[in-house]
Design a protein around this motif. Structure first.
Motif, short mmCIF file in Angstrom:
data_model
loop_
_atom_site.label_atom_id
_atom_site.label_comp_id
_atom_site.label_asym_id
_atom_site.label_seq_id
_atom_site.Cartn_x
_atom_site.Cartn_y
_atom_site.Cartn_z
N ASP A 143 5.69 37.81 44.20
CA ASP A 143 5.15 37.12 45.36
C ASP A 143 3.89 36.36 44.95
O ASP A 143 2.97 36.94 44.36
CB ASP A 143 4.76 38.12 46.46
N MET A 144 3.85 35.08 45.25
CA MET A 144 2.63 34.33 44.99
C MET A 144 1.55 34.67 46.02
O MET A 144 0.36 34.57 45.73
CB MET A 144 2.93 32.83 44.97
N HIS A 145 1.99 35.08 47.20
CA HIS A 145 1.05 35.52 48.23
C HIS A 145 0.18 36.66 47.70
O HIS A 145 0.69 37.63 47.15
CB HIS A 145 1.81 35.99 49.46
N GLY A 146 -1.12 36.50 47.84
CA GLY A 146 -2.05 37.55 47.41
C GLY A 146 -2.47 37.46 45.96
O GLY A 146 -3.40 38.16 45.54
N LYS A 147 -1.80 36.60 45.17
CA LYS A 147 -2.18 36.43 43.76
C LYS A 147 -3.35 35.45 43.66
O LYS A 147 -3.70 34.77 44.63
CB LYS A 147 -1.00 35.94 42.94
N THR A 148 -3.93 35.36 42.47
CA THR A 148 -5.10 34.50 42.26
C THR A 148 -4.77 33.36 41.32
O THR A 148 -4.24 33.58 40.22
CB THR A 148 -6.26 35.33 41.67
N ALA A 149 -5.08 32.15 41.76
CA ALA A 149 -4.91 30.96 40.93
C ALA A 149 -6.26 30.52 40.42
O ALA A 149 -7.23 30.42 41.18
CB ALA A 149 -4.25 29.84 41.73
N GLY A 150 -6.34 30.23 39.13
CA GLY A 150 -7.55 29.68 38.53
C GLY A 150 -7.36 28.21 38.27
O GLY A 150 -6.46 27.81 37.52
N ILE A 151 -8.18 27.37 38.91
CA ILE A 151 -8.03 25.92 38.82
C ILE A 151 -9.20 25.36 38.00
O ILE A 151 -10.36 25.47 38.41
CB ILE A 151 -8.02 25.27 40.21
N ILE A 152 -8.89 24.76 36.86
CA ILE A 152 -9.92 24.19 35.98
C ILE A 152 -9.99 22.68 36.23
O ILE A 152 -9.06 21.94 35.90
CB ILE A 152 -9.62 24.50 34.51
N GLY A 153 -11.09 22.26 36.84
CA GLY A 153 -11.23 20.87 37.27
C GLY A 153 -10.85 20.75 38.72
O GLY A 153 -9.74 21.15 39.10
N THR A 154 -11.75 20.22 39.54
CA THR A 154 -11.47 20.17 40.98
C THR A 154 -11.60 18.74 41.53
O THR A 154 -12.31 18.49 42.49
CB THR A 154 -12.38 21.13 41.76
N PHE A 168 0.26 29.29 50.48
CA PHE A 168 1.05 30.43 50.01
C PHE A 168 0.30 31.75 50.23
O PHE A 168 0.87 32.81 49.99
CB PHE A 168 1.35 30.29 48.52
N GLY A 169 -0.96 31.64 50.62
CA GLY A 169 -1.77 32.85 50.77
C GLY A 169 -2.39 33.31 49.48
O GLY A 169 -2.69 34.50 49.30
N MET A 170 -2.62 32.38 48.56
CA MET A 170 -3.22 32.73 47.27
C MET A 170 -4.74 32.67 47.34
O MET A 170 -5.32 31.92 48.14
CB MET A 170 -2.72 31.79 46.17
N ASN A 171 -5.38 33.46 46.50
CA ASN A 171 -6.82 33.39 46.31
C ASN A 171 -7.11 32.36 45.23
O ASN A 171 -6.34 32.21 44.28
CB ASN A 171 -7.37 34.76 45.89
N ILE A 172 -8.24 31.66 45.35
CA ILE A 172 -8.54 30.58 44.42
C ILE A 172 -9.88 30.82 43.72
O ILE A 172 -10.90 31.03 44.37
CB ILE A 172 -8.61 29.22 45.15
N LEU A 173 -9.83 30.76 42.38
CA LEU A 173 -11.03 30.69 41.56
C LEU A 173 -11.06 29.29 40.94
O LEU A 173 -10.03 28.80 40.46
CB LEU A 173 -11.02 31.74 40.45
N ALA A 174 -12.22 28.66 40.95
CA ALA A 174 -12.31 27.28 40.45
C ALA A 174 -13.43 27.15 39.44
O ALA A 174 -14.44 27.87 39.50
CB ALA A 174 -12.54 26.31 41.61
N TYR A 175 -13.23 26.21 38.51
CA TYR A 175 -14.29 25.88 37.55
C TYR A 175 -14.38 24.37 37.44
O TYR A 175 -13.37 23.67 37.34
CB TYR A 175 -13.99 26.46 36.17
N ASP A 176 -15.61 23.88 37.47
CA ASP A 176 -15.86 22.45 37.29
C ASP A 176 -17.30 22.28 36.86
O ASP A 176 -18.19 22.99 37.35
CB ASP A 176 -15.61 21.69 38.61
N LEU A 177 -17.53 21.34 35.93
CA LEU A 177 -18.91 21.08 35.50
C LEU A 177 -19.75 20.57 36.66
O LEU A 177 -20.97 20.75 36.68
CB LEU A 177 -18.91 20.05 34.36
N SER A 199 -10.30 35.81 33.21
CA SER A 199 -10.03 37.23 33.39
C SER A 199 -9.48 37.56 34.79
O SER A 199 -8.85 38.60 34.97
CB SER A 199 -11.30 38.06 33.14
N GLY A 200 -9.71 36.67 35.75
CA GLY A 200 -9.34 36.99 37.12
C GLY A 200 -8.09 36.32 37.65
O GLY A 200 -7.57 36.70 38.71
N ALA A 201 -7.55 35.33 36.93
CA ALA A 201 -6.45 34.52 37.47
C ALA A 201 -5.09 35.02 36.99
O ALA A 201 -4.91 35.35 35.82
CB ALA A 201 -6.64 33.06 37.08
N ASP A 202 -4.14 35.04 37.90
CA ASP A 202 -2.74 35.30 37.56
C ASP A 202 -2.05 34.02 37.09
O ASP A 202 -1.13 34.07 36.26
CB ASP A 202 -2.00 35.86 38.78
N ILE A 203 -2.47 32.90 37.64
CA ILE A 203 -1.95 31.58 37.26
C ILE A 203 -3.14 30.68 36.97
O ILE A 203 -4.09 30.63 37.76
CB ILE A 203 -1.09 30.96 38.38
#
Length: 333
Positions: A143-154, A168-177, A199-203
């Motif tokens: 299930d993608m619901h409840g998983k964490t996506a790490g997005i590099i560049g926003t 989808f109900g995913m949690n989001i971690l983001a990184y950008d300069l 360390s925190g992202a599933d995708i």
């Protein structure tokens, strides 16, 4: 209007969309299938502008020859410009323009398509059922619901992707300069350090430009920081990933899935039909051998809407310089 534009790396769909759009501009368009190189640069003689795509190279030698041939504008029909020597362009007086946004929806949606196809083993399931095999063994997803996506560049693409993934109900971690704190607050997402994202992202999905700082941002070290079985998606630029490190991660099962719309040595293969030839790039061949890897041929942008936007913006960039005495969407060193 008399303005001549030479197109390199041209495909039939390029010719079709540009010819249709050019009815409103009236330029003299010349299309060449080969990528721009020192061997075919004679074709630019007498041209006012040259239009190239992601796998054309405009290094200092080529820029100098373009200037000698009278070319005034180098028009990129893409957003990225890492394949152009901007300092040489400035030195030889050639203006460089690009298409900063043609369809961020197209790329974001393709990114999600890769995630879903990998997760639910869609290609493998399709091959099986066509062969009369309706077993579910080996097709287990999550299930993608409840998983964490790490997005590099926003940037624009990533922001649309984030909104889709939140659906989808995913949690989001983001990184950008240069984090967009207002966007983060409105979407309830969190900017973190790269190590925290790894360390925190599933995708993990890559949407940053290719620069000296981001080249091989995915490498042995960064992969070692990731969760076991992480999914890595790249619809940005091939050299954001060290492919040897990715393959090592896939072999050790540290990387569970990889969806690649780009490849660091794609120039010899992508946008060409090589089906009757042996793939002599051992690294690409190895990638294609994994059943948990999907490689698409830099097609994330490839929608009807995007092609129309690319053609219009590119021709408008040329018109702005030669007719309106303005410069739109310039890229400078």
């Amino acid at each position: 209007m008399g303005i001549k534009i030479a197109f390199f790396g041209s495909q039939p769909y390029d010719e079709s969309s540009f010819k249709e759009t050019n009815q409103a501009f009236g330029f003299d368009l010349r299309f060449y299938r080969g990528n721009l190189s020192i061997n075919n640069i004679l074709l630019t003689q007498g041209c006012d502008a040259v239009c190239i795509f992601v796998n054309d190279i405009a290094n200092a030698e080529i820029i100098e020859k373009l200037a000698e041939n009278g070319v005034k504008v180098l028009a990129l029909r893409c957003a990225g410009f890492n394949n152009v020597d901007l300092e040489a362009a400035e030195k030889f007086g050639i203006k460089v323009v690009r298409v900063p946004a043609y369809s961020p929806y197209a790329v974001a949606e393709h990114t999600v398509a890769l995630m879903l196809a990998l997760n639910r083993r869609i290609p493998r399931a399709t091959w099986r059922t066509r062969d009369g095999n309706f077993s579910l063994n080996g097709l287990l997803g999550f299930d993608m619901h409840g998983k964490t996506a790490g997005i590099i560049g926003t940037g624009k693409i990533a922001k649309i992707l984030i909104q889709i993934l939140k659906g989808f109900g995913m949690n989001i971690l983001a990184y950008d300069l240069f984090p967009d704190k207002e966007f983060a607050e409105s979407q309830n997402i969190k900017y973190v350090t790269l190590d925290e994202l790894y360390s925190g992202a599933d995708i993990i999905s890559l949407h940053c430009p290719l620069t000296d700082d981001t080249k091989y941002i995915i490498n042995d070290y960064s992969i070692s920081k990731m969760k076991d079985g992480v999914m890595i998606i790249n619809t940005g630029r091939g050299q954001l990933i060290n492919t040897h490190a990715l393959i090592a991660g896939l072999k050790s099962n540290k990387v569970g899935w990889a969806g690649l719309d780009v490849y660091e040595e794609e120039g010899n293969y992508f946008y060409q039909d090589k089906s009757d030839k042996v793939i002599d790039d051992d690294v690409l061949a190895r990638l294609l051998s994994f059943n948990n890897v999907i490689v698409t041929s830099h097609q994330a942008f490839f929608t009807k809407e995007a092609l129309g936007n690319i053609a219009h913006t590119t021709l408008q960039n040329v018109k702005s310089f030669f007719v309106d005495n303005e410069l739109t969407n310039e890229v400078s060193a």
